[in-house]
Motif scaffolding. Structure first.
Motif, PDB file in Angstrom:
ATOM      1  N   UNK A 153       0.815  -1.211   0.000  1.00  7.42           N
ATOM      2  CA  UNK A 153       0.000   0.000   0.000  1.00  7.42           C
ATOM      3  C   UNK A 153       0.848   1.260   0.000  1.00  7.42           C
ATOM      4  N   UNK A 154       1.908   1.289   0.824  1.00  3.06           N
ATOM      5  CA  UNK A 154       2.778   2.464   0.866  1.00  3.06           C
ATOM      6  C   UNK A 154       3.497   2.691  -0.449  1.00  3.06           C
ATOM      7  N   UNK A 155       4.013   1.613  -1.053  1.00  6.61           N
ATOM      8  CA  UNK A 155       4.716   1.738  -2.333  1.00  6.61           C
ATOM      9  C   UNK A 155       3.773   2.195  -3.438  1.00  6.61           C
ATOM     10  N   UNK A 156       2.550   1.674  -3.433  1.00 11.31           N
ATOM     11  CA  UNK A 156       1.556   2.091  -4.435  1.00 11.31           C
ATOM     12  C   UNK A 156       1.246   3.575  -4.315  1.00 11.31           C
ATOM     13  N   UNK A 157       1.091   4.052  -3.085  1.00 12.61           N
ATOM     14  CA  UNK A 157       0.797   5.478  -2.857  1.00 12.61           C
ATOM     15  C   UNK A 157       1.942   6.352  -3.357  1.00 12.61           C
ATOM     16  N   UNK A 158       3.166   6.009  -2.996  1.00 11.85           N
ATOM     17  CA  UNK A 158       4.317   6.842  -3.351  1.00 11.85           C
ATOM     18  C   UNK A 158       4.541   6.873  -4.865  1.00 11.85           C
ATOM     19  N   UNK A 159       4.431   5.721  -5.533  1.00  9.31           N
ATOM     20  CA  UNK A 159       4.630   5.728  -6.985  1.00  9.31           C
ATOM     21  C   UNK A 159       3.518   6.480  -7.685  1.00  9.31           C
ATOM     22  N   UNK A 160       2.300   6.430  -7.128  1.00 11.82           N
ATOM     23  CA  UNK A 160       1.187   7.179  -7.727  1.00 11.82           C
ATOM     24  C   UNK A 160       1.416   8.680  -7.618  1.00 11.82           C
ATOM     25  N   UNK A 161       1.867   9.139  -6.437  1.00 16.34           N
ATOM     26  CA  UNK A 161       2.143  10.573  -6.252  1.00 16.34           C
ATOM     27  C   UNK A 161       3.239  11.028  -7.202  1.00 16.34           C
ATOM     28  N   UNK A 162       4.302  10.246  -7.297  1.00 18.78           N
ATOM     29  CA  UNK A 162       5.416  10.612  -8.172  1.00 18.78           C
ATOM     30  C   UNK A 162       4.982  10.678  -9.632  1.00 18.78           C
ATOM     31  N   UNK A 163       4.207   9.687 -10.072  1.00 17.50           N
ATOM     32  CA  UNK A 163       3.832   9.641 -11.476  1.00 17.50           C
ATOM     33  C   UNK A 163       2.822  10.721 -11.839  1.00 17.50           C
ATOM     34  N   UNK A 164       1.886  11.013 -10.944  1.00 16.18           N
ATOM     35  CA  UNK A 164       0.957  12.104 -11.226  1.00 16.18           C
ATOM     36  C   UNK A 164       1.687  13.444 -11.277  1.00 16.18           C
ATOM     37  N   UNK A 165       2.675  13.603 -10.402  1.00 17.70           N
ATOM     38  CA  UNK A 165       3.458  14.833 -10.427  1.00 17.70           C
ATOM     39  C   UNK A 165       4.218  14.993 -11.728  1.00 17.70           C
ATOM     40  N   UNK A 166       4.834  13.908 -12.180  1.00 13.71           N
ATOM     41  CA  UNK A 166       5.557  13.952 -13.449  1.00 13.71           C
ATOM     42  C   UNK A 166       4.591  14.220 -14.601  1.00 13.71           C
TER      43      UNK A 166
END
Length: 461
Positions: free
Chosen positions: A92-105
């Protein structure tokens, strides 16, 4: 047949030979992905964590069944659930962090693309800007930038995540029973063929949809700008029907795209059903012969079922990637148009001492077959006031547009105080020319800013 700059852009954007896909992808990665490599690498790391924890979830079914329910080992009753909770938290934590990073990019890519398109267009030749309708440019500015974001921010990275997940789950299947895994993976190449075919079709549909979007935007702009003329001739109903026809044509292309995207899920589901049936048949036979335990089979089956989720994702993400590649091709077609009117390599700043202007044998044509000026000889003495008089279309505005180099003459030369305007920098030339247009333009800014336009730092006096 003569082609305008707009025609050349449209032809370049609509032609999509398959052999150019790799070059297009490489350019997309170089210009839009590489600047965000740091964040994307972190996102890839978190995607790898998601893939690893997904595979671990499937593998943990074996000890959960064999050790807790079959062997009934007391220690495993607490250990396995605890490990599952830890794995779920990590995932869950990894999914959240990669989602934030990818939406930001993704959002940053939209912003950078729009700034880049605008900077290029505002510096483009006036002839190019007037040859292509603003509706098409706005469509690329808004619509294509979003498709490009999806291609980089969602499709490319999503493909990486789903591919890693499918790979890890495939490893779990081979670890549990490599013979059963070989029986099942024969379906995987069929999924690859499906993804490729849908991707090619989606690329064509996306290009056609964008063309219709540009035509609709152009038609809307024309009719709304010419609303007074529409009302004067009572053409409200006629223009509404024209817009209705254009919208229907665009809807037709959109529905083609929806059908293509929607086809990925049922086809992948059908192939997944065949794989599960093969797994149950062959795995059940091996279990009945005592070769495969219940825990191993359930772990294998869970990995197989989990693997088809990322495979379905790969099918849908590839269609998004193809839409993004089509959008990138249209954006690059705009960005690759280079201005013809530029400073000479040895250009010097214009030095105005008196302000005399001379036109020497000047000729100009809008295209090869539309001459506007021919053999113009004109001398304007310093300090004098000159009025150009003539019927509409005689070339008065064209002649004046040559002075600040909005256009360059096809023959002859224009001099200011003996200096050829093509031999001086455009910044110094246009900084020495004041323009009072017959068309009134007010920018969405303060009155003061409109009055002082072009004079940065101008005071109230």
């Amino acid at each position: 047949m003569d082609l305008t700059a707009a025609d050349q852009v449209d032809q370049k954007a609509s032609a999509a030979p398959p052999q150019q896909s790799h070059r297009l992808m490489f350019r997309l990665l170089r210009e839009y992905v590489r600047p965000h490599a740091g964040r994307l690498l972190w996102a890839a790391l978190f995607m790898a964590v998601v893939a690893a924890t997904t595979g671990l979830n499937a593998w943990l079914l074996e000890p959960a069944i064999d050790k807790i329910f079959v062997s009934q080992e007391p220690g495993m009753l607490f250990l396995v659930p605890l490990v599952l909770v830890v794995v779920a938290c990590l995932r869950g934590g990894a999914t959240y962090l990669q989602s934030i990073l990818m939406h930001g990019v993704g959002q940053r890519i939209i912003a950078e693309t729009q700034v880049r398109i605008y900077r290029h267009l505002i510096r483009a030749d006036l002839a190019y800007l007037q040859s292509i309708h603003s509706g098409k440019l706005l469509s690329s500015f808004l619509y294509d930038a979003n498709l490009l974001r999806d291609a980089v921010g969602r499709a490319i990275t999503g493909i990486v995540k789903d591919a890693l997940t499918a790979l890890v789950l495939g490893v779990v299947m081979f670890v549990q029973d490599w013979q059963l895994a070989l029986v099942v993976v024969v379906i995987f190449p069929l999924v690859g063929v499906l993804i490729r075919k849908l991707g090619k079709r989606m690329r064509k549909v996306s290009t056609a949809t964008q063309e219709e979007t540009g035509k609709l935007a152009s038609q809307l702009s024309e009719t709304l700008d010419g609303a007074r003329l529409v009302k004067a001739y009572g053409m409200e109903d006629g223009e509404t029907e024209r817009i209705r026809a254009r919208i229907e044509q665009r809807l037709k292309e959109i529905m083609r795209g929806i059908r293509t995207r929607s086809a990925a899920t049922p086809l992948t589901e059908a192939l997944g059903g065949v794989a599960v049936a093969l797994a149950i048949f062959y795995g059940g036979w091996r279990a009945q012969t005592g070769v495969l335990s219940l825990g191993e089979f359930m772990s294998f089956l869970a990995a197989l079922l989990m693997a088809y989720q990322p495979l379905k994702g790969l099918a849908s993400l590839n269609t998004a990637l193809q839409e993004g590649l089509a959008a990138a091709q249209r954006i690059f077609a705009i960005l690759d148009v280079r201005p013809a009117i530029v400073d000479a390599l040895d250009a010097n700043a214009l030095s105005v001492t008196h302000g005399g202007v001379i036109f020497k044998d000047v000729a100009f044509s809008y295209g090869e077959n539309t001459p506007a000026l021919k053999g113009i000889e004109l001398s304007v003495k310093p300090g004098s006031t000159v009025a150009l008089v003539g019927p509409s279309g005689s070339g008065k505005t064209t002649l004046l547009n040559l002075l600040p180099r909005f256009y360059d003459p096809s023959r002859g030369r224009i001099e200011i105080d003996g200096q050829d305007i093509r031999a001086v920098t455009m910044d110094s030339l246009r900084g020495s020319v004041a323009l009072v247009s017959q068309d009134i333009t007010l920018f969405d800014d303060t009155v003061t800013a409109n009055i002082a336009y072009g004079r940065a730092g101008a005071g109230p006096d």
